[in-house]
Scaffold this motif. Structure first.
Motif, short mmCIF file in Angstrom:
data_model
loop_
_atom_site.label_atom_id
_atom_site.label_comp_id
_atom_site.label_asym_id
_atom_site.label_seq_id
_atom_site.Cartn_x
_atom_site.Cartn_y
_atom_site.Cartn_z
N LEU A 29 3.08 25.37 31.18
CA LEU A 29 2.35 25.26 32.44
C LEU A 29 2.88 24.10 33.30
O LEU A 29 2.12 23.36 33.91
CB LEU A 29 0.85 25.08 32.19
CG LEU A 29 0.15 26.17 31.40
CD1 LEU A 29 -1.27 25.78 31.06
CD2 LEU A 29 0.17 27.47 32.19
N ASP A 30 4.18 23.95 33.30
CA ASP A 30 4.87 22.92 34.10
C ASP A 30 4.46 21.49 33.75
O ASP A 30 4.47 20.60 34.60
CB ASP A 30 4.67 23.17 35.59
CG ASP A 30 5.26 24.48 36.04
OD1 ASP A 30 6.31 24.88 35.47
OD2 ASP A 30 4.69 25.12 36.93
N LYS A 31 4.09 21.27 32.51
CA LYS A 31 3.78 19.91 32.05
C LYS A 31 3.99 19.84 30.54
O LYS A 31 4.15 20.86 29.88
CB LYS A 31 2.35 19.51 32.41
CG LYS A 31 1.29 20.39 31.80
CD LYS A 31 -0.10 19.99 32.25
CE LYS A 31 -1.13 20.92 31.65
NZ LYS A 31 -2.47 20.62 32.06
N MET A 32 3.98 18.66 30.01
CA MET A 32 4.12 18.48 28.57
C MET A 32 2.72 18.54 27.94
O MET A 32 1.82 17.80 28.33
CB MET A 32 4.79 17.14 28.25
CG MET A 32 6.22 17.05 28.76
SD MET A 32 7.32 18.32 28.11
CE MET A 32 7.57 17.73 26.45
N VAL A 33 2.57 19.46 26.97
CA VAL A 33 1.29 19.66 26.31
C VAL A 33 1.49 19.41 24.82
O VAL A 33 2.45 19.90 24.22
CB VAL A 33 0.78 21.11 26.52
CG1 VAL A 33 -0.55 21.33 25.85
CG2 VAL A 33 0.69 21.44 28.00
N PRO A 34 0.60 18.63 24.19
CA PRO A 34 0.73 18.42 22.75
C PRO A 34 0.73 19.75 21.98
O PRO A 34 -0.07 20.64 22.27
CB PRO A 34 -0.50 17.58 22.38
CG PRO A 34 -0.90 16.92 23.67
CD PRO A 34 -0.53 17.88 24.75
N ILE A 35 1.64 19.86 21.03
CA ILE A 35 1.76 21.10 20.24
C ILE A 35 0.45 21.42 19.53
O ILE A 35 0.03 22.57 19.48
CB ILE A 35 2.94 21.00 19.25
CG1 ILE A 35 4.26 20.93 20.03
CG2 ILE A 35 2.95 22.16 18.28
CD1 ILE A 35 5.48 20.64 19.18
N SER A 36 -0.21 20.39 19.01
CA SER A 36 -1.48 20.63 18.31
C SER A 36 -2.53 21.21 19.25
O SER A 36 -3.32 22.07 18.84
CB SER A 36 -1.99 19.34 17.67
OG SER A 36 -2.18 18.34 18.65
N ASP A 37 -2.54 20.80 20.52
CA ASP A 37 -3.49 21.35 21.50
C ASP A 37 -3.18 22.82 21.79
O ASP A 37 -4.09 23.64 21.92
CB ASP A 37 -3.46 20.56 22.80
CG ASP A 37 -4.06 19.16 22.66
OD1 ASP A 37 -4.60 18.85 21.58
OD2 ASP A 37 -3.97 18.40 23.64
N MET A 38 -1.88 23.14 21.92
CA MET A 38 -1.51 24.53 22.18
C MET A 38 -1.90 25.41 20.99
O MET A 38 -2.42 26.52 21.17
CB MET A 38 -0.01 24.64 22.46
CG MET A 38 0.39 24.15 23.83
SD MET A 38 2.05 24.64 24.31
CE MET A 38 3.04 23.57 23.30
N LEU A 39 -1.65 24.93 19.77
CA LEU A 39 -2.02 25.70 18.58
C LEU A 39 -3.53 25.91 18.51
O LEU A 39 -4.00 27.02 18.26
CB LEU A 39 -1.54 25.00 17.31
CG LEU A 39 -0.07 25.16 16.95
CD1 LEU A 39 0.34 24.19 15.85
CD2 LEU A 39 0.21 26.59 16.52
N ALA A 40 -4.28 24.85 18.77
CA ALA A 40 -5.74 24.95 18.72
C ALA A 40 -6.26 25.96 19.75
O ALA A 40 -7.20 26.70 19.48
CB ALA A 40 -6.37 23.58 18.96
N ALA A 41 -5.62 26.02 20.93
CA ALA A 41 -6.06 26.94 21.97
C ALA A 41 -5.69 28.38 21.66
O ALA A 41 -6.39 29.30 22.08
CB ALA A 41 -5.44 26.54 23.31
N CYS A 42 -4.62 28.60 20.92
CA CYS A 42 -4.14 29.96 20.67
C CYS A 42 -4.58 30.56 19.35
O CYS A 42 -4.53 31.78 19.17
CB CYS A 42 -2.61 29.99 20.75
SG CYS A 42 -1.97 29.66 22.41
N LEU A 43 -4.99 29.73 18.41
CA LEU A 43 -5.39 30.25 17.10
C LEU A 43 -6.78 30.88 17.16
O LEU A 43 -7.64 30.44 17.92
CB LEU A 43 -5.38 29.13 16.06
CG LEU A 43 -4.00 28.58 15.70
CD1 LEU A 43 -4.14 27.42 14.73
CD2 LEU A 43 -3.14 29.66 15.07
#
Length: 186
Positions: A29-43
């Protein structure tokens, strides 16, 4: 435990170049996002939440990071579209209720019975060329330039008007949604 030291948490393959799930960020999304946050949002919610203290692998391979970024962006895109559709549907429901109440009050004040839906209406629709499918949207600047300049930040009047039914909207996006859903046959 270090038995999973070189394994990817998401695909289970051994990887030489991995990123830490809890310490690294990735582009989304045109920014740096913590990998753990992305995983938490997608799991799925049925899985236990990520925990840096558990015994599972703490890294993710670069291929899975790319897939995760795409899934994260897709999820946000879907949520944004869903939210916009909800706004458009709520607006349409309010518009229909308003029209129904206006027609009911008009029929009561004029002493007329409501017209039966099966009765033909003698309305003439404006004729337009078949290729005129672009929304007719007027901003207040086109309607009344002097009122736009005098508009203060506390003024909450709609700024966009449908060129077909003259409904007013606060944003151009809402006006386009209205046109798309209310005048889809044009």
């Amino acid at each position: 435990m270090d038995i999973f030291e070189s394994f990817c948490r998401t695909c289970g393959n051994e990887c030489l170049e991995s990123l830490s799930i809890y310490k690294e960020s990735a582009q989304a999304l045109d920014k740096m996002v913590p990998i753990s946050d992305m995983l938490a949002a997608c799991l799925p919610a049925s899985l236990p939440p990520l925990n840096p203290e558990d015994d599972y692998p703490k890294q993710i391979c670069r291929i899975c990071v790319k897939k995760l970024s795409m899934a994260f962006e897709f999820s946000h895109q879907w949520l944004g579209a869903h939210s916009e559709f909800n706004v458009a549907l709520k607006f349409e429901q309010r518009r229909r209720r308003s029209q129904a109440s206006k027609s009911q009050s008009q029929s009561q004040t004029q002493g007329q019975a409501p017209t039966h839906p099966a009765e033909p209406k003698n309305e003439q629709l404006p004729t337009e060329p078949a290729d005129a499918v672009t929304p007719k949207i007027q901003s207040e600047r086109e309607i009344a330039p002097s009122t736009v300049e005098a508009k203060s930040s506390t003024d909450s009047r709609p700024g966009f008007k449908c060129g077909i039914c003259n409904e007013c909207f606060y944003t151009e996006k809402a006006c386009k949604f209205h046109f798309k859903f209310s005048h889809k046959d044009l």
